[in-house]
Design a protein around this motif. Structure first.
Motif, PDB file in Angstrom:
ATOM      1  N   UNK A 226     -26.244  27.963  15.283  1.00 47.23           N
ATOM      2  CA  UNK A 226     -25.934  28.188  13.870  1.00 47.23           C
ATOM      3  C   UNK A 226     -26.750  27.214  13.027  1.00 47.23           C
ATOM      4  N   UNK A 227     -26.748  27.439  11.726  1.00 47.33           N
ATOM      5  CA  UNK A 227     -27.420  26.541  10.797  1.00 47.33           C
ATOM      6  C   UNK A 227     -26.420  25.983   9.801  1.00 47.33           C
ATOM      7  N   UNK A 228     -26.358  24.651   9.665  1.00 45.80           N
ATOM      8  CA  UNK A 228     -25.427  24.003   8.744  1.00 45.80           C
ATOM      9  C   UNK A 228     -26.173  23.507   7.508  1.00 45.80           C
ATOM     10  N   UNK A 229     -25.603  23.700   6.306  1.00 47.09           N
ATOM     11  CA  UNK A 229     -26.210  23.115   5.111  1.00 47.09           C
ATOM     12  C   UNK A 229     -26.123  21.601   5.161  1.00 47.09           C
ATOM     13  N   UNK A 271     -31.785  24.240   6.682  1.00 49.33           N
ATOM     14  CA  UNK A 271     -30.508  23.985   7.322  1.00 49.33           C
ATOM     15  C   UNK A 271     -30.749  23.255   8.637  1.00 49.33           C
ATOM     16  N   UNK A 272     -29.682  22.625   9.137  1.00 47.39           N
ATOM     17  CA  UNK A 272     -29.770  21.864  10.382  1.00 47.39           C
ATOM     18  C   UNK A 272     -29.236  22.713  11.534  1.00 47.39           C
ATOM     19  N   UNK A 273     -30.050  22.874  12.559  1.00 48.74           N
ATOM     20  CA  UNK A 273     -29.677  23.705  13.699  1.00 48.74           C
ATOM     21  C   UNK A 273     -28.624  22.999  14.553  1.00 48.74           C
ATOM     22  N   UNK A 274     -27.545  23.715  14.842  1.00 45.70           N
ATOM     23  CA  UNK A 274     -26.447  23.185  15.653  1.00 45.70           C
ATOM     24  C   UNK A 274     -26.226  24.134  16.819  1.00 45.70           C
ATOM     25  N   UNK A 275     -26.111  23.576  18.034  1.00 40.83           N
ATOM     26  CA  UNK A 275     -25.876  24.369  19.234  1.00 40.83           C
ATOM     27  C   UNK A 275     -24.466  24.088  19.742  1.00 40.83           C
ATOM     28  N   UNK A 276     -23.685  25.156  19.884  1.00 36.09           N
ATOM     29  CA  UNK A 276     -22.288  25.057  20.311  1.00 36.09           C
ATOM     30  C   UNK A 276     -22.152  25.719  21.673  1.00 36.09           C
ATOM     31  N   UNK A 277     -21.733  24.955  22.665  1.00 36.01           N
ATOM     32  CA  UNK A 277     -21.541  25.489  24.013  1.00 36.01           C
ATOM     33  C   UNK A 277     -20.288  26.351  24.069  1.00 36.01           C
ATOM     34  N   UNK A 278     -20.355  27.419  24.865  1.00 36.53           N
ATOM     35  CA  UNK A 278     -19.199  28.295  25.057  1.00 36.53           C
ATOM     36  C   UNK A 278     -18.887  28.371  26.540  1.00 36.53           C
ATOM     37  N   UNK A 279     -17.612  28.590  26.902  1.00 36.84           N
ATOM     38  CA  UNK A 279     -17.243  28.625  28.326  1.00 36.84           C
ATOM     39  C   UNK A 279     -17.673  29.920  28.987  1.00 36.84           C
ATOM     40  N   UNK A 280     -17.660  29.898  30.310  1.00 43.02           N
ATOM     41  CA  UNK A 280     -18.030  31.092  31.078  1.00 43.02           C
ATOM     42  C   UNK A 280     -17.010  32.215  30.941  1.00 43.02           C
ATOM     43  N   UNK A 281     -15.806  31.870  30.425  1.00 44.64           N
ATOM     44  CA  UNK A 281     -14.776  32.897  30.272  1.00 44.64           C
ATOM     45  C   UNK A 281     -15.176  33.949  29.242  1.00 44.64           C
TER      46      UNK A 281
END
Length: 384
Positions: A226-229, A271-281
């Protein structure tokens, strides 16, 4: 009024009968209009009612509540390119192809590389021949030295010649192995199990070493990008409650975790790029899908927040305009802190009061105001 006006005009005509006859019709009309104006009533004073924008204050413990949309991507995505230059003669995969480790993706024309390999092999054979000759000659001179037929200096020279020949063999072997590797680099192979997400070159194209030609996303862990302001980065960096949902299945929420925040803004979107990990579920998350990342956090105690535009500064006192009975009054407040573009008020007002947010510098105590819009907007962060 008409009789009074006629009387005045008659008096004027009687006093100056000769002048009246010399007055032009235009001047006479102007005189008539001026007389009418003198007889009109003074205009009534209209009360000054200023239009304002307001919010209704609310006390709640919500500190952050924001959502940002992003894209599902693989955590590891390799841009593969040939380690040697040449002309592409074969493409083995398409976009979306599932590949295994070691599978051939593209092929270069290997003719030039094979010729270089053959040249290196010939050089190695020549070096080995010279070494074998130097070794045999050294053995003969060692026997002659044992019988004192030659001097030690001659034997030392033969030993030096043999060592130099052996060094040439070692160098030729290294060159041959290097050329063999170069010939093997004509085939581009996948270094991971994954899926091809992009093909950036076609058959017949001449590429230089290192030019990306195929992009492969590694199977396994995925993440949301995602991109954060810039005004939200520091606030959301501290949030621990991160929820992720897919646009294709908005009812399913899974916990996410901020893995990486770019220290530099994107030059195009700022914007600042943010990486959010998600579970295998979240197995139904496919690469390229749209996802929503929700940030939420609460404060220890309820707070009242107002925008910066609601504050009125007079000398050393900070106040807000509170609307009561269609009029405004100035109420001093204390500031307890900041929350993004809003300020947290410590005292002076309470939840449920209506506060002016636009036009605060044009008001005075007791002034009547008109609220723009029928529905009052609720202060940011109010519970829904």
């Amino acid at each position: 009024m008409p009789s009074r006006l006629q009387s005045k005009l008659k008096d004027n005509i009687v006093v100056v009968p000769k002048i009246q006859r010399q007055i032009s019709p235009l001047l006479f009309s102007m005189l008539f209009a001026a007389t009418l104006a003198g007889c009109s009533k003074p205009a009534e004073k209209v009360e000054d009612i200023r239009p304002v924008r307001v919010i209704k204050l609310a006390s709640n413990d919500i500190d952050v509540n924001a959502e940002f949309s992003g894209e599902v991507r693989a955590r590891v995505e390799s841009r593969l390119g040939f380690r040697v230059g040449g002309k592409i003669v074969a493409r083995k995969v398409d976009v979306g192809t599932l590949v295994k480790h070691g599978q051939v993706l593209m092929q270069l024309d290997p003719q030039d590389l094979k010729l270089s390999q053959a040249q290196a092999l010939a050089g190695l054979r020549a070096a080995e021949t010279n070494r074998d000759l130097a070794k045999a000659e050294l053995q003969r001179y060692q026997e002659l030295r044992s019988k004192s037929f030659v001097s030690q200096a001659v034997l030392d020279a033969k030993e030096s010649t043999y060592k130099a020949a052996q060094a040439n063999v070692d160098a030729s072997q290294a060159g041959y192995r290097g050329q063999s590797n170069q010939a093997g680099y004509a085939a581009l192979v996948s270094d991971v199990d994954g899926v091809v997400t992009s093909v950036d070159a076609e058959v017949g194209q001449v590429v230089t070493p290192g030019t990306p030609v195929v992009r492969v996303a590694k199977s396994g862990e995925k993440e949301i990008v995602i991109g954060l302001p810039e005004d939200k980065v520091e606030t959301l960096r501290r949030v621990q409650d991160v929820q992720v949902r897919l646009w294709a299945d908005p009812k399913k929420l899974v916990a996410g975790k901020i893995r990486e925040i770019s220290p530099v803004a994107d030059p195009a979107t700022r914007t600042y790029t943010v990486k959010v990990s998600i579970p295998d579920s979240l197995a139904e998350a496919k690469l390229g899908m749209t996802a929503v990342v929700q940030f939420a956090s609460k404060t220890a105690t309820p707070q009242i927040k107002v925008p910066l535009t609601a504050l009125f500064y007079e000398k050393s006192t900070t106040s807000v305009w509170v609307v009561e009975g269609g009029a405004v009054k100035l109420v001093p407040v204390s500031i307890a802190g900041a929350a993004g573009n809003e300020l947290v008020l410590g005292s002076g007002v309470k939840a449920g009061q209506t506060v002016v947010t636009a036009g605060v510098n044009l008001l005075k105590p007791g002034q009547k105001v008109k609220i723009l819009g029928e529905d009052l907007p609720v202060a940011a962060g109010a519970a829904k």
